[in-house]
Design a protein around this motif. Structure first.
Motif, PDB file in Angstrom:
ATOM      1  N   ASP A   1     -14.201 -35.629   7.872  1.00 51.42           N
ATOM      2  CA  ASP A   1     -14.251 -35.537   9.330  1.00 51.42           C
ATOM      3  C   ASP A   1     -14.175 -34.110   9.866  1.00 51.42           C
ATOM      4  O   ASP A   1     -14.134 -33.913  11.073  1.00 51.42           O
ATOM      5  N   VAL A   2     -14.151 -33.101   9.000  1.00 53.25           N
ATOM      6  CA  VAL A   2     -14.042 -31.731   9.498  1.00 53.25           C
ATOM      7  C   VAL A   2     -15.422 -31.140   9.795  1.00 53.25           C
ATOM      8  O   VAL A   2     -16.435 -31.576   9.246  1.00 53.25           O
ATOM      9  N   ASP A   3     -15.435 -30.131  10.655  1.00 50.55           N
ATOM     10  CA  ASP A   3     -16.677 -29.446  11.021  1.00 50.55           C
ATOM     11  C   ASP A   3     -16.937 -28.216  10.162  1.00 50.55           C
ATOM     12  O   ASP A   3     -18.039 -27.674  10.172  1.00 50.55           O
ATOM     13  N   LEU A   4     -15.913 -27.778   9.438  1.00 48.57           N
ATOM     14  CA  LEU A   4     -15.993 -26.542   8.667  1.00 48.57           C
ATOM     15  C   LEU A   4     -14.935 -26.572   7.584  1.00 48.57           C
ATOM     16  O   LEU A   4     -13.811 -26.981   7.840  1.00 48.57           O
ATOM     17  N   MET A   5     -15.306 -26.139   6.377  1.00 53.65           N
ATOM     18  CA  MET A   5     -14.336 -26.030   5.278  1.00 53.65           C
ATOM     19  C   MET A   5     -14.163 -24.566   4.900  1.00 53.65           C
ATOM     20  O   MET A   5     -15.150 -23.848   4.718  1.00 53.65           O
ATOM     21  N   ILE A   6     -12.908 -24.148   4.767  1.00 48.79           N
ATOM     22  CA  ILE A   6     -12.572 -22.795   4.336  1.00 48.79           C
ATOM     23  C   ILE A   6     -11.796 -22.941   3.035  1.00 48.79           C
ATOM     24  O   ILE A   6     -10.728 -23.563   3.010  1.00 48.79           O
ATOM     25  N   VAL A   7     -12.360 -22.408   1.944  1.00 44.87           N
ATOM     26  CA  VAL A   7     -11.814 -22.686   0.614  1.00 44.87           C
ATOM     27  C   VAL A   7     -11.435 -21.393  -0.098  1.00 44.87           C
ATOM     28  O   VAL A   7     -12.017 -20.340   0.154  1.00 44.87           O
ATOM     29  N   PRO A   8     -10.474 -21.489  -1.021  1.00 44.64           N
ATOM     30  CA  PRO A   8     -10.121 -20.316  -1.826  1.00 44.64           C
ATOM     31  C   PRO A   8     -11.179 -20.068  -2.892  1.00 44.64           C
ATOM     32  O   PRO A   8     -11.951 -20.952  -3.247  1.00 44.64           O
ATOM     33  N   ALA A   9     -11.196 -18.842  -3.407  1.00 42.28           N
ATOM     34  CA  ALA A   9     -12.113 -18.503  -4.504  1.00 42.28           C
ATOM     35  C   ALA A   9     -11.579 -17.268  -5.206  1.00 42.28           C
ATOM     36  O   ALA A   9     -10.849 -16.468  -4.618  1.00 42.28           O
ATOM     37  N   ALA A  10     -11.983 -17.129  -6.459  1.00 40.55           N
ATOM     38  CA  ALA A  10     -11.716 -15.887  -7.177  1.00 40.55           C
ATOM     39  C   ALA A  10     -12.813 -14.875  -6.857  1.00 40.55           C
ATOM     40  O   ALA A  10     -12.568 -13.673  -6.764  1.00 40.55           O
TER      41      ALA A  10
ATOM     42  N   ALA B   1     -14.005 -28.567  16.195  1.00 41.73           N
ATOM     43  CA  ALA B   1     -12.801 -29.291  16.613  1.00 41.73           C
ATOM     44  C   ALA B   1     -11.837 -29.501  15.454  1.00 41.73           C
ATOM     45  O   ALA B   1     -10.636 -29.638  15.653  1.00 41.73           O
ATOM     46  N   ALA B   2     -12.365 -29.531  14.224  1.00 46.70           N
ATOM     47  CA  ALA B   2     -11.522 -29.797  13.043  1.00 46.70           C
ATOM     48  C   ALA B   2     -12.031 -28.978  11.863  1.00 46.70           C
ATOM     49  O   ALA B   2     -13.242 -28.869  11.637  1.00 46.70           O
ATOM     50  N   ILE B   3     -11.102 -28.404  11.125  1.00 45.39           N
ATOM     51  CA  ILE B   3     -11.442 -27.628   9.936  1.00 45.39           C
ATOM     52  C   ILE B   3     -10.508 -28.009   8.804  1.00 45.39           C
ATOM     53  O   ILE B   3      -9.451 -28.604   9.015  1.00 45.39           O
ATOM     54  N   SER B   4     -10.910 -27.645   7.586  1.00 42.53           N
ATOM     55  CA  SER B   4      -9.952 -27.645   6.480  1.00 42.53           C
ATOM     56  C   SER B   4      -9.775 -26.192   6.071  1.00 42.53           C
ATOM     57  O   SER B   4     -10.706 -25.392   6.151  1.00 42.53           O
ATOM     58  N   CYS B   5      -8.560 -25.856   5.678  1.00 40.69           N
ATOM     59  CA  CYS B   5      -8.264 -24.510   5.209  1.00 40.69           C
ATOM     60  C   CYS B   5      -7.202 -24.648   4.131  1.00 40.69           C
ATOM     61  O   CYS B   5      -6.840 -25.768   3.735  1.00 40.69           O
ATOM     62  N   PHE B   6      -6.704 -23.545   3.611  1.00 42.02           N
ATOM     63  CA  PHE B   6      -5.673 -23.574   2.577  1.00 42.02           C
ATOM     64  C   PHE B   6      -4.593 -22.577   2.950  1.00 42.02           C
ATOM     65  O   PHE B   6      -4.836 -21.642   3.715  1.00 42.02           O
ATOM     66  N   LEU B   7      -3.407 -22.795   2.443  1.00 42.32           N
ATOM     67  CA  LEU B   7      -2.305 -21.867   2.655  1.00 42.32           C
ATOM     68  C   LEU B   7      -2.319 -20.845   1.515  1.00 42.32           C
ATOM     69  O   LEU B   7      -2.168 -21.198   0.350  1.00 42.32           O
TER      70      LEU B   7
END
Length: 198
Positions: free
Chosen positions: A121-130, A49-55
């Motif tokens: 409160d997010v169900d999934l985190m999508i993060v940047p990486a090198a 229902a909720a995620i974090s992501c990056f632009l």
């Protein structure tokens, strides 16, 4: 941080940054379309229902179309906003949200800021990486924002790093404060890493 590890990280980041900059516009666009499909597949695997992501920046695997699509489907998407104290605030992505240059020249949302704990409160985190390695260790870009965030969360959800296929390496240099990730998403696959032995 030992000088040897710091030097190894710096050299690897420089090599990876140069590789990304040499990627043709066509290759980057194609990779972005494929990545969008993989990220949709990842979100579709569970009750998310909720995620974090990056632009993404122009030199990162493209996430913006994915973010827009997730918002349009009714998923709550939190986007990071850098702070001078090394922590991240968060803002809710909207379909017509404004984007501005953040603290380090990164694209960040404009709007109401939620504090650092909003990401709990997010169900999934999508993060940047090198890069990531096959044990799940993530090499970031050196500012430590995501390591601090992940390391401070009590009930951390699954965390997936976004990288190009060539950035999944056998090993990346790491130290105690560096945080592993659950998996990685590349244009062609979703990888899951075994949790570290207790």
């Amino acid at each position: 941080m030992s000088d040897t590890t710091e030097d190894a990280k710096r050299a690897l980041r420089a090599e990876l940054r140069e590789r990304r900059q040499l990627l043709s516009a066509h290759a980057a666009e194609s990779a972005g379309e494929q990545l969008h499909a993989r990220l949709d597949e990842l979100v579709g695997r569970g009750d998310i229902a909720a995620i974090s992501c990056f632009l993404s920046t122009p030199f990162e695997p493209a996430t913006r179309a994915f973010v827009e699509g997730a918002v349009a489907r009714g998923i709550r998407v939190l986007l990071p906003v850098t702070r001078a104290d090394g922590l991240l605030d968060w803002a809710v992505a909207t379909e017509d949200g404004d984007i501005a240059e953040g603290l380090f020249g990164l694209p960040e949302p404009v709007g109401e800021l939620l504090g650092p704990i909003a990401v709990n409160d997010v169900d999934l985190m999508i993060v940047p990486a090198a890069a990531v390695d096959r044990t799940g260790m993530r090499l970031g870009w050196g500012r430590g924002y995501f390591d601090k965030t992940i390391g401070s969360m009590e009930g951390c959800p699954p965390v997936y790093a976004v990288v190009y296929d060539t950035e999944v390496l056998d090993e990346v240099p790491s130290e105690l404060h560096d945080q592993p990730v659950t998996g990685a998403v590349t244009p062609t696959r979703i990888l899951e890493f075994a949790p570290p032995a207790a």
